[in-house]
Design an enzyme around this catalytic site. Structure first.
Site, PDB file in Angstrom:
ATOM      1  N   ASP A  69       1.259  13.722   8.083  1.00  0.00           N
ATOM      2  CA  ASP A  69       2.101  12.482   8.106  1.00  0.00           C
ATOM      3  C   ASP A  69       2.448  11.825   9.346  1.00  0.00           C
ATOM      4  O   ASP A  69       2.823  12.838  10.338  1.00  0.00           O
ATOM      5  CB  ASP A  69       3.559  13.155   7.314  1.00  0.00           C
ATOM      6  CG  ASP A  69       4.839  12.225   7.426  1.00  0.00           C
ATOM      7  OD1 ASP A  69       4.576  11.096   7.902  1.00  0.00           O
ATOM      8  OD2 ASP A  69       5.731  12.438   6.655  1.00  0.00           O
ATOM      9  N   PHE A 101       7.591  -3.732   3.261  1.00  0.00           N
ATOM     10  CA  PHE A 101       8.533  -4.065   2.083  1.00  0.00           C
ATOM     11  C   PHE A 101       7.964  -5.230   1.451  1.00  0.00           C
ATOM     12  O   PHE A 101       8.090  -6.416   2.131  1.00  0.00           O
ATOM     13  CB  PHE A 101      10.011  -4.245   2.749  1.00  0.00           C
ATOM     14  CG  PHE A 101      10.560  -2.664   2.979  1.00  0.00           C
ATOM     15  CD1 PHE A 101      11.442  -2.272   2.190  1.00  0.00           C
ATOM     16  CD2 PHE A 101      10.263  -2.383   4.233  1.00  0.00           C
ATOM     17  CE1 PHE A 101      12.052  -0.908   2.534  1.00  0.00           C
ATOM     18  CE2 PHE A 101      10.903  -1.294   4.721  1.00  0.00           C
ATOM     19  CZ  PHE A 101      11.701  -0.266   3.828  1.00  0.00           C
ATOM     20  N   GLN A 112      15.028  -2.230   6.889  1.00  0.00           N
ATOM     21  CA  GLN A 112      13.307  -2.686   6.764  1.00  0.00           C
ATOM     22  C   GLN A 112      12.688  -2.281   7.980  1.00  0.00           C
ATOM     23  O   GLN A 112      11.830  -1.701   7.948  1.00  0.00           O
ATOM     24  CB  GLN A 112      13.337  -4.216   6.192  1.00  0.00           C
ATOM     25  CG  GLN A 112      13.481  -4.291   4.718  1.00  0.00           C
ATOM     26  CD  GLN A 112      13.280  -5.626   4.433  1.00  0.00           C
ATOM     27  OE1 GLN A 112      12.269  -6.432   4.848  1.00  0.00           O
ATOM     28  NE2 GLN A 112      14.067  -6.317   3.675  1.00  0.00           N
ATOM     29  N   ALA A 198      10.053  -7.687   9.682  1.00  0.00           N
ATOM     30  CA  ALA A 198       9.732  -6.403  10.281  1.00  0.00           C
ATOM     31  C   ALA A 198       8.255  -6.035  10.128  1.00  0.00           C
ATOM     32  O   ALA A 198       7.855  -5.401  11.383  1.00  0.00           O
ATOM     33  CB  ALA A 198      10.645  -5.403   9.071  1.00  0.00           C
ATOM     34  N   TYR A 199       7.393  -6.097   9.234  1.00  0.00           N
ATOM     35  CA  TYR A 199       6.045  -6.070   8.985  1.00  0.00           C
ATOM     36  C   TYR A 199       5.467  -6.812  10.376  1.00  0.00           C
ATOM     37  O   TYR A 199       4.550  -6.151  11.076  1.00  0.00           O
ATOM     38  CB  TYR A 199       5.570  -6.432   7.816  1.00  0.00           C
ATOM     39  CG  TYR A 199       4.240  -6.072   7.690  1.00  0.00           C
ATOM     40  CD1 TYR A 199       3.870  -4.883   7.295  1.00  0.00           C
ATOM     41  CD2 TYR A 199       3.283  -7.052   7.771  1.00  0.00           C
ATOM     42  CE1 TYR A 199       2.490  -4.523   6.970  1.00  0.00           C
ATOM     43  CE2 TYR A 199       1.859  -6.817   7.577  1.00  0.00           C
ATOM     44  CZ  TYR A 199       1.483  -5.474   7.103  1.00  0.00           C
ATOM     45  OH  TYR A 199       0.132  -5.109   6.726  1.00  0.00           O
ATOM     46  N   ARG A 236      -6.938  -6.367  -2.260  1.00  0.00           N
ATOM     47  CA  ARG A 236      -6.213  -6.025  -3.472  1.00  0.00           C
ATOM     48  C   ARG A 236      -5.919  -4.529  -3.373  1.00  0.00           C
ATOM     49  O   ARG A 236      -6.915  -3.667  -3.501  1.00  0.00           O
ATOM     50  CB  ARG A 236      -7.167  -6.149  -4.689  1.00  0.00           C
ATOM     51  CG  ARG A 236      -7.191  -7.893  -4.808  1.00  0.00           C
ATOM     52  CD  ARG A 236      -7.905  -8.167  -6.201  1.00  0.00           C
ATOM     53  NE  ARG A 236      -9.400  -7.499  -6.218  1.00  0.00           N
ATOM     54  CZ  ARG A 236     -10.095  -8.529  -5.608  1.00  0.00           C
ATOM     55  NH1 ARG A 236      -9.907  -9.710  -5.337  1.00  0.00           N
ATOM     56  NH2 ARG A 236     -11.548  -8.159  -5.581  1.00  0.00           N
TER      57      ARG A 236
HETATM   58  N1  LIG Z   1      -3.706  -4.756   1.972  1.00  0.00           N
HETATM   59  C1  LIG Z   1      -3.615  -5.860   2.521  1.00  0.00           C
HETATM   60  O1  LIG Z   1      -3.823  -7.020   2.087  1.00  0.00           O
HETATM   61  C2  LIG Z   1      -3.291  -5.782   4.015  1.00  0.00           C
HETATM   62  C3  LIG Z   1      -3.739  -6.787   5.150  1.00  0.00           C
HETATM   63  C4  LIG Z   1      -3.485  -6.700   6.290  1.00  0.00           C
HETATM   64  C5  LIG Z   1      -3.387  -5.312   6.663  1.00  0.00           C
HETATM   65  N2  LIG Z   1      -3.326  -4.190   5.829  1.00  0.00           N
HETATM   66  C6  LIG Z   1      -2.836  -2.752   6.551  1.00  0.00           C
HETATM   67  O2  LIG Z   1      -3.825  -2.023   6.009  1.00  0.00           O
HETATM   68  C7  LIG Z   1      -3.352  -0.603   6.241  1.00  0.00           C
HETATM   69  C8  LIG Z   1      -3.842  -0.016   4.746  1.00  0.00           C
HETATM   70  O3  LIG Z   1      -2.826  -1.070   3.965  1.00  0.00           O
HETATM   71  P1  LIG Z   1      -3.346  -0.565   2.384  1.00  0.00           P
HETATM   72  O4  LIG Z   1      -3.352  -2.074   1.824  1.00  0.00           O
HETATM   73  O5  LIG Z   1      -4.363   0.181   1.985  1.00  0.00           O
HETATM   74  O6  LIG Z   1      -2.010  -0.275   1.695  1.00  0.00           O
HETATM   75  P2  LIG Z   1      -1.493   1.011   0.502  1.00  0.00           P
HETATM   76  O7  LIG Z   1      -2.618   0.831  -0.544  1.00  0.00           O
HETATM   77  O8  LIG Z   1      -0.078   0.946   0.455  1.00  0.00           O
HETATM   78  O9  LIG Z   1      -2.101   2.343   1.482  1.00  0.00           O
HETATM   79  C9  LIG Z   1      -1.309   2.800   2.458  1.00  0.00           C
HETATM   80  C10 LIG Z   1      -1.478   4.041   2.931  1.00  0.00           C
HETATM   81  O10 LIG Z   1      -0.684   4.342   4.165  1.00  0.00           O
HETATM   82  C11 LIG Z   1      -0.323   5.883   3.731  1.00  0.00           C
HETATM   83  N3  LIG Z   1       1.356   5.942   4.565  1.00  0.00           N
HETATM   84  C12 LIG Z   1       2.280   5.471   4.582  1.00  0.00           C
HETATM   85  N4  LIG Z   1       3.226   5.966   5.258  1.00  0.00           N
HETATM   86  C13 LIG Z   1       2.411   7.119   5.968  1.00  0.00           C
HETATM   87  C14 LIG Z   1       2.811   8.252   6.707  1.00  0.00           C
HETATM   88  N5  LIG Z   1       3.991   8.416   7.151  1.00  0.00           N
HETATM   89  N6  LIG Z   1       1.830   9.184   7.018  1.00  0.00           N
HETATM   90  C15 LIG Z   1       0.703   9.097   6.603  1.00  0.00           C
HETATM   91  N7  LIG Z   1       0.221   8.036   5.693  1.00  0.00           N
HETATM   92  C16 LIG Z   1       1.103   7.071   5.425  1.00  0.00           C
HETATM   93  C17 LIG Z   1       0.128   5.669   2.438  1.00  0.00           C
HETATM   94  O11 LIG Z   1       0.306   7.210   1.892  1.00  0.00           O
HETATM   95  P3  LIG Z   1       1.016   7.108   0.319  1.00  0.00           P
HETATM   96  O12 LIG Z   1       0.134   6.981  -0.673  1.00  0.00           O
HETATM   97  O13 LIG Z   1       1.704   8.746   0.404  1.00  0.00           O
HETATM   98  O14 LIG Z   1       2.229   6.257   0.427  1.00  0.00           O
HETATM   99  C18 LIG Z   1      -1.229   5.059   2.022  1.00  0.00           C
HETATM  100  O15 LIG Z   1      -2.192   6.180   1.946  1.00  0.00           O
HETATM  101  C19 LIG Z   1      -2.062  -0.658   6.510  1.00  0.00           C
HETATM  102  O16 LIG Z   1      -1.720  -0.663   7.818  1.00  0.00           O
HETATM  103  C20 LIG Z   1      -1.631  -2.152   6.274  1.00  0.00           C
HETATM  104  O17 LIG Z   1      -0.497  -2.755   6.858  1.00  0.00           O
HETATM  105  C21 LIG Z   1      -3.421  -4.403   5.050  1.00  0.00           C
END
Ligand SMILES: NC(=O)c1ccc[n+]([C@@H]2O[C@H](COP(=O)([O-])OP(=O)(O)OC[C@H]3O[C@@H](n4cnc5c(N)ncnc54)[C@H](OP(=O)(O)O)[C@@H]3O)[C@@H](O)[C@H]2O)c1
Length: 287
Positions: A69, A101, A112, A198-199, A236
């Protein structure tokens, strides 16, 4: 001769945070195929993390699990000790874990900001502070950010924008600015200076942090350690939603490309990268 034998038994290791789903999971999958060494799938939730490892094992891949974590200093310290005792260092670090969020939310903006900054900026910074001393020569670090950082940057007051993109900004100054954002939001005085996201601001933080980190590592004379910030594109996942144009696998592509940059890579190096292309962030010094 004895030194050469010691080098020969070193097992390389890659760590991916937030590896149980989404982009992190896809990054682990690719690294298992491309990276010569152990790949640690880390997750804050042990059963989700172990289930993700089990699903990859069914396809013949062999990631290892470690609970992490990133908001918990004890958890970070325990992985640092494991890396040090088992591997004697670290070769690839993918700071992928993040939160957002999304959509309409009833959560007050101040909350947030606190929650988002805690994970996306402060926790990732703490992971780096704990793991950077372990980075071996030729290590690669990828900090996952978003192009929403660029649009948030464009909505910051000019003086702030100048600081975030300055080639002279230090980590101490960046930390103060991130604290100031949180304080300005708490006191209700943010709207003249900061964008209401925030993001976006948390990702300004991690992008700027990445560029500073490369400058510091270079100053320290670290051998061929490369840090980049990576926007995976809109993908996605649970965070990106189902109408995003790219799959999670496509989003993982640039992250994995940066995590596996060959030795002596001079570019991209200390950059913001998306779809394998550099996006300018830091202002060039006036000649
Ligand atoms: N998807 C997009 O379009 C997009 C675009 C630009 C940037 N990003 C960035 O890409 C990264 C991954 O995003 P995603 O789309 O794959 O999001 P996601 O599917 O929501 O996955 C987020 C991951 O981060 C983990 N996480 C959150 N808080 C944590 C903590 N305190 N300690 C350890 N793990 C934690 C979550 O664990 P849990 O399952 O336990 O919640 C999950 O494994 C993020 O940094 C996001 O900002 C995504």
């Amino acid at each position: 001769m004895r030194l050469r034998m010691a080098e020969a038994v070193v097992t390389r290791v890659a760590v991916v945070t937030g590896g149980n789903k989404g982009l992190g999971f896809e990054v682990v999958k690719s690294l298992c195929r491309l990276f010569k060494g152990d790949v640690l799938l880390t997750a804050r939730n042990e059963s989700l993390g172990r289930a993700a490892v089990a699903s990859l094992e069914q396809t013949g891949l062999k990631p290892k699990f470690f609970q992490l974590d990133i908001t918990d200093q004890t958890s970070i310290a325990s992985l640092a000790t494991h890396l040090s005792n088992t591997y004697g260092g670290l070769d690839v670090l993918v700071n992928n874990a993040g939160i957002m969020f999304g959509g309409p939310t009833r959560v007050p903006f101040e909350e947030q900001v606190k929650a988002t900054m805690k994970v996306n900026f402060w926790a990732n910074l703490n992971v780096c502070k704990a793991f950077f001393p372990l980075l071996r020569p030729h290590a690669r670090v990828v900090n996952v950010t978003s192009m929403l950082a660029s649009s948030a940057l464009n909505r910051c007051a000019q003086a702030l924008k100048e600081r975030f993109t300055s080639p002279d900004i230090t980590l101490t100054e960046l930390e103060s600015l991130m604290e100031k954002f949180e304080n300005d939001v708490s006191s209700g005085t943010y709207s003249q200076t900061w964008p209401e996201t925030a993001y976006g601001v948390s990702k300004i933080g991690i992008t700027t942090m990445s560029l500073i980190q490369q400058r510091v590592l270079d100053r320290e004379g670290k051998t061929d350690v490369v840090v980049n910030a990576c926007c995976p594109g809109w993908c996605r996942t649970d965070m990106g939603g189902q109408s995003a144009p790219d799959s999670a696998e496509e989003g993982a592509d640039t992250i994995v490309y940066l995590a596996t940059l060959p030795p002596e890579t001079m570019s991209p190096r200390g950059e913001l990268v998306t779809h394998r292309k550099i996006k300018p962030w830091t202002k060039k010094r006036a000649l």
